[in-house]
Design a protein around this motif. Structure first.
Motif, PDB file in Angstrom:
ATOM      1  N   SER A 257       0.837  -1.213   0.000  1.00  0.00           N
ATOM      2  CA  SER A 257       0.000   0.000   0.000  1.00  0.00           C
ATOM      3  C   SER A 257       0.865   1.253   0.000  1.00  0.00           C
ATOM      4  N   CYS A 258       0.623   2.120  -0.970  1.00  0.00           N
ATOM      5  CA  CYS A 258       1.255   3.435  -0.982  1.00  0.00           C
ATOM      6  C   CYS A 258       0.123   4.416  -0.679  1.00  0.00           C
ATOM      7  N   LYS A 259       0.284   5.216   0.367  1.00  0.00           N
ATOM      8  CA  LYS A 259      -0.811   6.116   0.754  1.00  0.00           C
ATOM      9  C   LYS A 259      -0.340   7.561   0.808  1.00  0.00           C
ATOM     10  N   SER A 260      -1.237   8.461   0.430  1.00  0.00           N
ATOM     11  CA  SER A 260      -0.937   9.896   0.474  1.00  0.00           C
ATOM     12  C   SER A 260      -1.842  10.591   1.483  1.00  0.00           C
ATOM     13  N   TYR A 261      -1.255  11.530   2.182  1.00  0.00           N
ATOM     14  CA  TYR A 261      -1.992  12.305   3.186  1.00  0.00           C
ATOM     15  C   TYR A 261      -1.692  13.782   3.006  1.00  0.00           C
ATOM     16  N   LEU A 262      -2.610  14.646   3.465  1.00  0.00           N
ATOM     17  CA  LEU A 262      -2.285  16.059   3.659  1.00  0.00           C
ATOM     18  C   LEU A 262      -2.281  16.303   5.164  1.00  0.00           C
ATOM     19  N   ILE A 263      -1.244  16.998   5.636  1.00  0.00           N
ATOM     20  CA  ILE A 263      -1.066  17.209   7.077  1.00  0.00           C
ATOM     21  C   ILE A 263      -1.325  18.674   7.407  1.00  0.00           C
ATOM     22  N   SER A 264      -2.170  18.904   8.381  1.00  0.00           N
ATOM     23  CA  SER A 264      -2.439  20.287   8.799  1.00  0.00           C
ATOM     24  C   SER A 264      -1.222  20.826   9.571  1.00  0.00           C
ATOM     25  N   LEU A 265      -0.726  21.999   9.157  1.00  0.00           N
ATOM     26  CA  LEU A 265       0.477  22.551   9.782  1.00  0.00           C
ATOM     27  C   LEU A 265       0.156  23.440  10.981  1.00  0.00           C
ATOM     28  N   ALA A 266      -1.149  23.614  11.269  1.00  0.00           N
ATOM     29  CA  ALA A 266      -1.534  24.485  12.391  1.00  0.00           C
ATOM     30  C   ALA A 266      -2.900  24.059  12.914  1.00  0.00           C
ATOM     31  N   ASP A 267      -3.215  24.488  14.140  1.00  0.00           N
ATOM     32  CA  ASP A 267      -4.623  24.419  14.561  1.00  0.00           C
ATOM     33  C   ASP A 267      -5.335  25.427  13.674  1.00  0.00           C
ATOM     34  N   GLN A 268      -6.397  25.012  13.019  1.00  0.00           N
ATOM     35  CA  GLN A 268      -7.059  25.950  12.089  1.00  0.00           C
ATOM     36  C   GLN A 268      -8.509  25.542  11.842  1.00  0.00           C
ATOM     37  N   GLU A 269      -9.280  26.519  11.374  1.00  0.00           N
ATOM     38  CA  GLU A 269     -10.673  26.245  11.007  1.00  0.00           C
ATOM     39  C   GLU A 269     -10.855  26.568   9.537  1.00  0.00           C
ATOM     40  N   VAL A 270     -11.593  25.707   8.862  1.00  0.00           N
ATOM     41  CA  VAL A 270     -11.849  25.913   7.435  1.00  0.00           C
ATOM     42  C   VAL A 270     -13.366  25.914   7.236  1.00  0.00           C
ATOM     43  N   ASN A 271     -13.847  26.899   6.471  1.00  0.00           N
ATOM     44  CA  ASN A 271     -15.287  26.963   6.181  1.00  0.00           C
ATOM     45  C   ASN A 271     -15.560  26.438   4.787  1.00  0.00           C
ATOM     46  N   ILE A 272     -16.573  25.601   4.695  1.00  0.00           N
ATOM     47  CA  ILE A 272     -17.025  25.113   3.382  1.00  0.00           C
ATOM     48  C   ILE A 272     -18.533  25.323   3.361  1.00  0.00           C
ATOM     49  N   GLY A 273     -18.992  26.304   2.574  1.00  0.00           N
ATOM     50  CA  GLY A 273     -20.398  26.683   2.653  1.00  0.00           C
ATOM     51  C   GLY A 273     -20.691  27.088   4.089  1.00  0.00           C
ATOM     52  N   HIS A 274     -21.723  26.479   4.694  1.00  0.00           N
ATOM     53  CA  HIS A 274     -22.073  26.835   6.073  1.00  0.00           C
ATOM     54  C   HIS A 274     -21.391  25.945   7.103  1.00  0.00           C
ATOM     55  N   GLN A 275     -20.578  25.026   6.644  1.00  0.00           N
ATOM     56  CA  GLN A 275     -19.911  24.082   7.561  1.00  0.00           C
ATOM     57  C   GLN A 275     -18.547  24.622   7.979  1.00  0.00           C
ATOM     58  N   THR A 276     -18.214  24.464   9.251  1.00  0.00           N
ATOM     59  CA  THR A 276     -16.864  24.805   9.698  1.00  0.00           C
ATOM     60  C   THR A 276     -16.178  23.518  10.137  1.00  0.00           C
ATOM     61  N   ILE A 277     -14.990  23.308   9.601  1.00  0.00           N
ATOM     62  CA  ILE A 277     -14.238  22.094   9.926  1.00  0.00           C
ATOM     63  C   ILE A 277     -12.999  22.515  10.718  1.00  0.00           C
ATOM     64  N   SER A 278     -12.798  21.897  11.893  1.00  0.00           N
ATOM     65  CA  SER A 278     -11.617  22.219  12.709  1.00  0.00           C
ATOM     66  C   SER A 278     -10.517  21.195  12.462  1.00  0.00           C
ATOM     67  N   PHE A 279      -9.301  21.703  12.334  1.00  0.00           N
ATOM     68  CA  PHE A 279      -8.125  20.847  12.189  1.00  0.00           C
ATOM     69  C   PHE A 279      -7.182  21.118  13.351  1.00  0.00           C
ATOM     70  N   GLU A 280      -6.630  20.039  13.915  1.00  0.00           N
ATOM     71  CA  GLU A 280      -5.554  20.232  14.889  1.00  0.00           C
ATOM     72  C   GLU A 280      -4.237  20.229  14.144  1.00  0.00           C
ATOM     73  N   ARG A 281      -3.235  20.910  14.713  1.00  0.00           N
ATOM     74  CA  ARG A 281      -1.912  20.850  14.103  1.00  0.00           C
ATOM     75  C   ARG A 281      -1.483  19.387  14.026  1.00  0.00           C
ATOM     76  N   ASP A 282      -0.905  18.970  12.919  1.00  0.00           N
ATOM     77  CA  ASP A 282      -0.408  17.600  12.663  1.00  0.00           C
ATOM     78  C   ASP A 282      -1.534  16.608  12.332  1.00  0.00           C
ATOM     79  N   GLU A 283      -2.768  17.053  12.338  1.00  0.00           N
ATOM     80  CA  GLU A 283      -3.849  16.133  11.954  1.00  0.00           C
ATOM     81  C   GLU A 283      -3.752  15.854  10.446  1.00  0.00           C
ATOM     82  N   TYR A 284      -4.099  14.624  10.053  1.00  0.00           N
ATOM     83  CA  TYR A 284      -3.985  14.292   8.627  1.00  0.00           C
ATOM     84  C   TYR A 284      -5.340  14.125   7.951  1.00  0.00           C
ATOM     85  N   ILE A 285      -5.333  14.351   6.640  1.00  0.00           N
ATOM     86  CA  ILE A 285      -6.463  13.954   5.774  1.00  0.00           C
ATOM     87  C   ILE A 285      -5.931  12.829   4.895  1.00  0.00           C
ATOM     88  N   TYR A 286      -6.566  11.672   4.936  1.00  0.00           N
ATOM     89  CA  TYR A 286      -6.177  10.548   4.079  1.00  0.00           C
ATOM     90  C   TYR A 286      -6.725  10.822   2.677  1.00  0.00           C
TER      91      TYR A 286
END
Ligand code: AVI
Length: 327
Positions: A257-286
């Motif tokens: 298995s070769c897997k790719s991730y995006l890693i959040s470099l900070a505690d941050q909030e991202v808005n998508i439409g009316h949704q707010t998504i919180s990321f912790e620093r070092d949290e990954y998106i598979y």
């Protein structure tokens, strides 16, 4: 869609009904966070993938091209089989660069076949319907725009000729092993005895070679992954700051298995439409799996799905295989 349109759409619910929006929100509100790599391919993603295919480290495309260039006759003879008329169906045809080698050989050798490229993109299908008769005079082509299995059913309804299905480029690798098994089974269920599948699969090899292909020095793979966040910004009114995410790829030689991730470099909030998504620093998106198989595992995948493995064609480094299976 522009950001304004996306925001507007959110208000009147057309955006929230959208499959892309629903999948993105479901993925980013699950633990761990994930996004579906099938959404990599908007116009910008297609361009980046083209760039990737010609970068030094990304070997699968060149390997498969080598197979189709050096073993065209052997592959086509296996496909032609008894010389009966057949339908050559390509799943996810794209610009058909690789299959063009085979198509040309088949036409030059008077094989009696119709080419049915299937693609989810209407642009791809109209492009192929227009350009292939010019580049390959004499080709019989009937492009089908839609989902693979729906279009396979349509192809079966159009004619009862023998079917030869092409599924190239190790696209099967973008499914986890269990899903790949299920996909091959479903494919087999949509075919009849005597039909064939020509499937391109990337093989297990030196882990450093695999990893380099998904972590290229020029950073194209990183841009390719980040483009999905940019696509969310463009189409769903998101406000990702892509400089706050890094790309991380890993390869496990035991499982392939070769897997790719995006890693959040900070505690941050991202808005998508009316949704707010919180990321912790070092949290990954598979983001993506690119599964590699041993040649023997390719045969096992065939038999598990009730295909009979017939031939395996390798490039000279044995990094990639195009296998022919019979239903
Ligand atoms: C399309 N697919 C087979 C490519 C792969 O190798 O998994 C997509 C890709 N992702 C990163 N690089 C290429």
């Amino acid at each position: 869609a522009s950001t304004t349109t996306a925001a507007q759409q959110t208000t009147d619910n057309t955006l929230t009904d959208d499959q892309f929006y629903q999948d993105v929100i479901a993925g980013l509100t699950s633990t761990p966070k994930r996004l579906d790599s099938k959404y990599f391919y908007d116009a910008q993603g297609d361009k980046l993938f083209q760039e990737l295919m010609s970068c030094e480290e990304y070997y699968p495309t060149n390997c498969e091209m080598e197979i189709f260039t050096t073993q065209t006759a052997e592959i086509c003879k296996a496909i032609i089989a008894d010389g009966d008329a057949f339908d050559l169906i390509e799943l996810g045809a794209g610009d058909a660069t690789k299959s063009t080698r085979l198509l040309k050989y088949l036409i030059d050798n008077n094989a009696d076949f119709t080419y049915l490229p299937i693609d989810i993109s209407e642009n791809v299908i109209s492009y192929l319907n227009i350009t292939l008769p010019v580049t390959l005079p004499g080709i019989k082509i009937e492009g089908l725009n839609g989902e693979y299995f729906q279009m396979l059913k349509k192809a079966a309804a159009i004619s009862n000729r023998r079917k030869v299905v092409l599924f190239l480029g190790s696209n099967i690798g973008n499914m986890p092993v269990e899903a790949a098994k299920g996909f091959c089974e479903e494919l087999r269920n949509n075919l009849s005895a005597g039909d064939m599948l020509l499937i391109g699969i990337d093989l297990k090899k030196n882990p450093a070679t695999v990893l380099a292909a998904y972590n290229d020095k020029g950073g194209i793979t990183k841009r390719f992954n980040l483009n999905l966040l940019e696509r969310i910004n463009r189409e769903l009114g998101g406000d990702f700051n892509t400089s706050q995410f890094d790309h991380y790829a890993m390869y496990d030689p035991e499982t392939g298995s070769c897997k790719s991730y995006l890693i959040s470099l900070a505690d941050q909030e991202v808005n998508i439409g009316h949704q707010t998504i919180s990321f912790e620093r070092d949290e990954y998106i598979y983001m993506e799996i690119s599964q590699k198989y041993a040649a023997q595992e390719v045969n096992e995948l065939a038999t598990q799905a009730k295909f009979k493995p017939l031939n395996q064609f390798f490039d000279n480094k044995k990094w990639f295989v195009d296998a022919i299976w019979r239903a």
